[in-house]
Design an enzyme around this catalytic site. Structure first.
Site, PDB file in Angstrom:
ATOM      1  N   SER A 182     -50.869  24.072 -29.141  1.00 18.39           N
ATOM      2  CA  SER A 182     -50.496  22.939 -28.307  1.00 18.39           C
ATOM      3  C   SER A 182     -50.505  21.630 -29.091  1.00 18.39           C
ATOM      4  O   SER A 182     -51.189  21.495 -30.117  1.00 18.39           O
ATOM      5  CB  SER A 182     -51.461  22.806 -27.123  1.00 18.39           C
ATOM      6  OG  SER A 182     -52.746  22.401 -27.574  1.00 18.39           O
ATOM      7  N   GLY A 233     -53.576  20.642 -31.512  1.00 18.53           N
ATOM      8  CA  GLY A 233     -53.163  20.495 -32.903  1.00 18.53           C
ATOM      9  C   GLY A 233     -53.358  19.091 -33.417  1.00 18.53           C
ATOM     10  O   GLY A 233     -53.795  18.892 -34.555  1.00 18.53           O
ATOM     11  N   GLU A 242     -47.694  23.666 -36.129  1.00 15.38           N
ATOM     12  CA  GLU A 242     -46.455  23.811 -35.366  1.00 15.38           C
ATOM     13  C   GLU A 242     -46.863  23.615 -33.917  1.00 15.38           C
ATOM     14  O   GLU A 242     -47.581  24.436 -33.339  1.00 15.38           O
ATOM     15  CB  GLU A 242     -45.844  25.194 -35.615  1.00 15.38           C
ATOM     16  CG  GLU A 242     -44.433  25.337 -35.083  1.00 15.38           C
ATOM     17  CD  GLU A 242     -44.422  25.967 -33.718  1.00 15.38           C
ATOM     18  OE1 GLU A 242     -44.303  25.207 -32.731  1.00 15.38           O
ATOM     19  OE2 GLU A 242     -44.532  27.183 -33.622  1.00 15.38           O
ATOM     20  N   CYS A 245     -41.909  29.204 -28.858  1.00 15.33           N
ATOM     21  CA  CYS A 245     -41.878  27.813 -29.300  1.00 15.33           C
ATOM     22  C   CYS A 245     -40.448  27.323 -29.488  1.00 15.33           C
ATOM     23  O   CYS A 245     -40.216  26.117 -29.572  1.00 15.33           O
ATOM     24  CB  CYS A 245     -42.670  27.639 -30.586  1.00 15.33           C
ATOM     25  SG  CYS A 245     -42.333  28.890 -31.835  1.00 15.33           S
ATOM     26  N   GLU A 292     -42.285  19.120 -23.369  1.00 16.85           N
ATOM     27  CA  GLU A 292     -42.262  20.575 -23.259  1.00 16.85           C
ATOM     28  C   GLU A 292     -43.099  21.068 -22.092  1.00 16.85           C
ATOM     29  O   GLU A 292     -44.213  20.603 -21.856  1.00 16.85           O
ATOM     30  CB  GLU A 292     -42.789  21.209 -24.556  1.00 16.85           C
ATOM     31  CG  GLU A 292     -42.789  22.731 -24.520  1.00 16.85           C
ATOM     32  CD  GLU A 292     -43.456  23.352 -25.738  1.00 16.85           C
ATOM     33  OE1 GLU A 292     -43.093  24.487 -26.092  1.00 16.85           O
ATOM     34  OE2 GLU A 292     -44.333  22.696 -26.334  1.00 16.85           O
TER      35      GLU A 292
END
Length: 501
Positions: A237, A241, A260, A297, A386
């Site tokens: 997340s 992250g 990522e 992702c 997102e």
């Protein structure tokens, strides 16, 4: 049978504190809770292992990687069985993901045998050069040291214990300490068992690999802050992250954090493409959007079209296709809760119209489709955030100029997609330089779910898609994250590293 323990430098280590797995079906299992003390033990063992492991020949490391792949395949049926129980993913999906996992291990084995990744350079001495002579200088890429890897929730094999981060770090010559994801600890343990078997087969230092299961936030913090860890690979997340990224930067010795973190992967459907094949594009989008319950992702969460008479067919086709998708089990209860929260956030903005949606209070997710216009999308940044799951937003731009404006307003993405026909090429050439600055991978007339593991692949992008825009977590170029250039000046050839002689 599962031990429920950590694997630390070749030993299966338990703890008095345990946590229970939360499988989508079948029996729950107890697993030892990781602690900072476990992390310290694993990191110290990794540092000890570094000296002998980094000194191995490329052929020896390649053989080790291939052995890991073989050992994983030996446990294939067991891995699939526990993986389906823990995640709810179908057996066929996990079998395919296992093939991808072993395939990328073999790919990195071939890649390091080739030797091109070393980027060897040699400036020959020029003793007679005026006004000053030039020394002999040889450059090569060398491993950076122990690497921390965080397992991902959505890929229990390809992005977790022996996934791309681990494979590329081991290929580079770096020992690895993995923090296993609590969504699939049994799967992680079996893969760790395979790695341990390969280590024993090749008589390597056991500190080359360790797996620390579960644990609270302090375990992840202890791992990224440990002074012997030299880089971190992370898939997860944005919030988690970013917190770890900041810790890496705040260390007395800052280290790179290759995170990522997420992406909405926008798809831009050009006018001629909509007119010629709008219905087919919409059906393809719906399939990509709902693949694996939208838990990729690279899930294409936003579709941008130019409003007009041809858009209705695209819109109707998307509604019909999504309406036929049954609810799918999500990976964890927490991910399902977060998906419902994301749906509610979108609904509560008051800026979108709901075209498809079925409420659920279970671990299963149904698709949602929302619609808005270009002006509203540009004015409300939260519409481009997102939502991890099968949720799409259809954005109707006034014209191609506004489509370009929308592209410019986007944050960094893993992917951007162009649906384009020949009549669109002129406008597409104007849009492409914008997308190039926004994403690491740009597709034409396809859908971004599914990332090829190959030499040319880029799986990364400008922040917040990833924390390092110059890196990729998929493909052979991923090895560069765990190497650094070293120049040797006037060094006797007999003393140089073997690969420079």
């Amino acid at each position: 049978m599962l031990t429920g323990k950590h694997l630390i430098a070749g030993e299966w280590v338990g703890d008095e504190h345990t946590f229970k797995s939360e499988p989508s079906s079948g029996e729950a299992h107890d697993f030892a809770v990781g602690t900072p003390a476990h992390v310290d033990r694993a990191a110290r063992a990794a540092e000890e292992a570094y000296w002998s492991y980094a000194a191995l020949s490329r052929a020896e490391r390649a053989a080790f990687l291939r052995s890991i792949a073989e050992e994983i395949d030996k446990l294939g049926d067991e891995i699939t069985a526990i993986g389906t129980q823990e995640t709810g993913l179908p057996a066929a999906r996990l079998t395919g993901e296992r093939g991808r996992t072993t395939g990328q291990l073999k790919l990195f084995a071939s890649h390091i045998e080739d030797g091109a990744y070393l980027d060897r350079r040699h400036d020959v001495a020029l003793p007679d050069r005026q006004p000053l002579p030039r020394p002999d200088i040889r450059l090569i890429q060398r491993p950076i040291g122990p690497v921390a890897v965080f397992g991902a929730s959505n890929f229990p094999l390809a992005f977790s214990t022996a996934g791309g981060d681990t494979a590329s770090a081991l290929a580079a010559g770096c020992p690895v300490v993995v923090k296993g994801h609590s969504a699939h600890p049994g799967t992680g343990e079996l893969v760790a068992k395979a790695i341990d078997a390969a280590i024993r087969k090749h008589k390597l230092h056991p500190g080359v690999f360790s797996l620390v299961q579960g644990g609270n936030r302090d375990v992840g913090e202890a791992l990224v802050k440990h002074p012997l860890i030299k880089a971190v690979g992370f898939t997860g997340s944005l919030r988690g992250g970013r917190a770890l990224f900041d810790l890496c930067a705040a260390r007395p010795e800052p280290i790179p954090f290759f995170g990522e973190l997420g992406s909405v992967n926008p798809m831009f459907v050009m006018p001629a493409a909509v007119k010629a094949r709008g219905e087919a594009i919409a059906k393809g989008w719906a399939g990509s959007l709902t693949m694996g319950a939208g838990q990729f992702c690279t899930n294409p969460g936003v579709a941008v079209v130019v409003d007009g008479p041809d858009v209705e067919a695209f819109r109707s086709s998307a509604i019909e296709a999504l309406g036929q998708v049954l609810a799918q089990t999500m990976l964890t209860d927490g991910i399902a809760d977060a998906y419902r929260a994301g749906v509610s956030r979108m609904q509560n903005t008051g800026k979108v119209a709901e075209l498809v949606g079925t409420g659920t209070n279970t671990r299963a997710a149904s698709p949602y489709l929302f619609e808005t216009d270009g002006d509203t999308f540009l004015a409300h940044e939260e519409l481009a955030e997102e939502v991890f799951g099968p949720l799409g937003v259809l954005v109707k731009a006034k014209n191609v100029g506004q489509m370009e404006e929308i592209a410019k307003g986007l944050h960094g993405q893993l992917t951007c997609t162009l649906q384009v026909d020949e009549a669109d090429y002129g406008e597409a050439r104007k849009l492409l330089p914008i997308l190039e600055r926004k994403a690491g991978r740009i597709l034409a007339n396809g859908f971004p779910t599914g990332v090829e593991v190959s030499d040319a692949m880029v799986h990364g992008g400008p922040y917040p898609a990833s924390t390092n825009f110059g890196a990729t977590s998929v493909g052979t170029m991923a090895i560069r994250r765990f190497l650094r250039p070293v120049a040797f000046q006037d060094m006797p050839v007999a003393v140089l590293p073997e690969d420079l002689r």
